[in-house]
Design a protein around this motif. Structure first.
Motif, PDB file in Angstrom:
ATOM      1  N   ARG A 154      49.404  51.365  39.588  1.00 22.88           N
ATOM      2  CA  ARG A 154      48.467  50.397  40.235  1.00 22.88           C
ATOM      3  C   ARG A 154      49.288  49.710  41.394  1.00 22.88           C
ATOM      4  O   ARG A 154      50.470  49.241  41.218  1.00 22.88           O
ATOM      5  N   PRO A 155      48.858  49.090  42.467  1.00 19.19           N
ATOM      6  CA  PRO A 155      49.377  48.851  43.771  1.00 19.19           C
ATOM      7  C   PRO A 155      50.451  47.605  43.307  1.00 19.19           C
ATOM      8  O   PRO A 155      51.426  47.567  44.180  1.00 19.19           O
ATOM      9  N   LEU A 156      49.998  46.537  42.573  1.00 20.14           N
ATOM     10  CA  LEU A 156      50.828  45.544  42.625  1.00 20.14           C
ATOM     11  C   LEU A 156      52.239  45.874  41.988  1.00 20.14           C
ATOM     12  O   LEU A 156      53.101  45.111  42.158  1.00 20.14           O
ATOM     13  N   MET A 157      51.982  46.733  40.855  1.00 19.33           N
ATOM     14  CA  MET A 157      53.051  46.986  40.146  1.00 19.33           C
ATOM     15  C   MET A 157      54.143  47.948  40.853  1.00 19.33           C
ATOM     16  O   MET A 157      55.360  47.700  40.623  1.00 19.33           O
TER      17      MET A 157
ATOM     18  N   GLN B 202      56.166  28.442  43.677  1.00 17.46           N
ATOM     19  CA  GLN B 202      55.942  29.020  44.751  1.00 17.46           C
ATOM     20  C   GLN B 202      54.490  29.685  44.529  1.00 17.46           C
ATOM     21  O   GLN B 202      54.653  30.942  43.908  1.00 17.46           O
ATOM     22  N   VAL B 203      53.425  29.152  45.239  1.00 18.91           N
ATOM     23  CA  VAL B 203      52.126  29.688  44.738  1.00 18.91           C
ATOM     24  C   VAL B 203      51.576  30.118  46.007  1.00 18.91           C
ATOM     25  O   VAL B 203      51.435  29.689  47.098  1.00 18.91           O
ATOM     26  N   ILE B 204      51.073  31.498  46.011  1.00 20.49           N
ATOM     27  CA  ILE B 204      50.554  32.392  47.041  1.00 20.49           C
ATOM     28  C   ILE B 204      49.241  32.370  46.564  1.00 20.49           C
ATOM     29  O   ILE B 204      48.808  33.273  45.668  1.00 20.49           O
ATOM     30  N   ALA B 205      48.209  31.760  47.143  1.00 27.73           N
ATOM     31  CA  ALA B 205      46.548  32.182  46.937  1.00 27.73           C
ATOM     32  C   ALA B 205      46.215  32.803  48.166  1.00 27.73           C
ATOM     33  O   ALA B 205      46.108  32.411  49.352  1.00 27.73           O
ATOM     34  N   VAL B 206      45.673  33.975  47.624  1.00 32.25           N
ATOM     35  CA  VAL B 206      44.953  34.815  48.653  1.00 32.25           C
ATOM     36  C   VAL B 206      43.597  34.586  48.596  1.00 32.25           C
ATOM     37  O   VAL B 206      42.955  34.654  47.583  1.00 32.25           O
ATOM     38  N   GLU B 207      43.045  34.385  49.728  1.00 34.32           N
ATOM     39  CA  GLU B 207      41.577  34.001  49.974  1.00 34.32           C
ATOM     40  C   GLU B 207      40.819  34.958  49.625  1.00 34.32           C
ATOM     41  O   GLU B 207      40.887  36.219  50.178  1.00 34.32           O
ATOM     42  N   GLY B 208      39.796  34.996  48.715  1.00 36.08           N
ATOM     43  CA  GLY B 208      38.915  36.056  48.302  1.00 36.08           C
ATOM     44  C   GLY B 208      39.452  37.292  47.482  1.00 36.08           C
ATOM     45  O   GLY B 208      38.789  38.152  47.250  1.00 36.08           O
ATOM     46  N   ALA B 209      40.504  37.127  47.020  1.00 36.04           N
ATOM     47  CA  ALA B 209      41.082  38.323  46.215  1.00 36.04           C
ATOM     48  C   ALA B 209      40.704  38.023  44.806  1.00 36.04           C
ATOM     49  O   ALA B 209      40.516  36.882  44.351  1.00 36.04           O
ATOM     50  N   ASP B 210      40.486  39.262  44.245  1.00 37.54           N
ATOM     51  CA  ASP B 210      39.969  39.170  42.854  1.00 37.54           C
ATOM     52  C   ASP B 210      41.321  39.393  41.808  1.00 37.54           C
ATOM     53  O   ASP B 210      42.266  39.137  42.157  1.00 37.54           O
ATOM     54  N   HIS B 211      40.984  39.521  40.605  1.00 33.74           N
ATOM     55  CA  HIS B 211      42.132  39.814  39.586  1.00 33.74           C
ATOM     56  C   HIS B 211      42.983  40.949  39.776  1.00 33.74           C
ATOM     57  O   HIS B 211      43.883  41.039  39.174  1.00 33.74           O
ATOM     58  N   SER B 212      42.436  41.679  40.599  1.00 30.82           N
ATOM     59  CA  SER B 212      43.360  43.085  40.882  1.00 30.82           C
ATOM     60  C   SER B 212      43.843  43.017  42.219  1.00 30.82           C
ATOM     61  O   SER B 212      44.556  43.733  42.934  1.00 30.82           O
TER      62      SER B 212
END
Length: 220
Positions: free
Chosen positions: A42-45, A179-189
């Motif tokens: 999957r994309p993140l991995m 280091q916290v990256i918060a992505v607006e509107g992104a879900d658990h995937s």
């Protein structure tokens, strides 16, 4: 092609592992722990693996999917905790031993972040490792404390549409230099519904920040 090491986990199971190796001589070992059903393809991995191989790490890719194996998903309570703890400790030790003095880099996704917390607890030598926590289960105090303990060596990627999102937790960790990256509107995937560009942007951000994480600036 070189085979991955044989590692025994819960119930003496042989843990399913694949090995991704760089073209040049490896300068580090990385352990990548996926989600319960969020697989290594999957994309993140894939993004994390590609970055770390590109940075010279031989990557141990766990394919222990706790949400896809019925015998594992049926575990509850102490049995489930014992399974996660045993598997994670074994994988953490195997990574440290394989490194033989080289750096160890750690990545976990979702339940993989719980596993990272177990590995860090059981293998104290990993406490100097940079760690990427992807959509972490940080509402669990055990995971939260593991992230916080590493300070700037922790990189968190989380979406504001993820059920795990908590602005107060993000703020507290940021104050601890995480280091916290918060992505607006992104879900658990890490998908932003209806916005492919934003989803792709989150993956690109992960790539650049992970590369920086494993290559910290050297002070004078």
């Amino acid at each position: 092609m070189e085979n991955a090491p044989v590692v025994y986990g819960y119930r003496n199971d042989v843990l399913p592992l694949k090995l991704a190796i760089p073209l040049a001589a490896p300068r580090a070992v990385a352990l990548l722990l996926p989600g319960a059903a969020y697989t290594q393809d999957r994309p993140l991995m894939v993004a994390a693996r590609d970055v770390l191989v590109g940075q010279g790490a031989e990557c141990l890719l766990s394919e222990r999917y706790y949400g896809m194996d019925r015998s594992l998903s049926a575990l509850t309570g102490d049995d489930r905790e014992s399974c996660l703890s045993t598997d994670s400790g074994a994988l953490g030790r195997a990574s440290f031993e394989r490194a033989a003095g080289r750096p160890v880099w750690l990545v976990g996704k979702s339940i993989g972040t719980t596993c990272l917390a177990h590995a860090l607890k059981q293998v104290p030598d990993l406490a100097q490792s940079p760690v990427a926590w992807l959509t972490p289960l940080w509402k669990d105090d055990f995971v939260y404390k593991a992230i916080a303990a590493l300070g700037e060596r922790s990189l968190v990627l989380v979406g504001t549409a993820d059920p795990q999102w908590d602005a107060a937790i993000a703020e507290k960790l940021s104050k601890k230099k995480v280091q916290v990256i918060a992505v607006e509107g992104a879900d658990h995937s890490m998908v932003v519904a209806g916005n492919t560009a934003a989803t792709d942007g989150a993956i690109s951000t992960l790539r650049s920040r992970l590369q920086a994480l494993v290559n910290p600036p050297v002070g004078p």
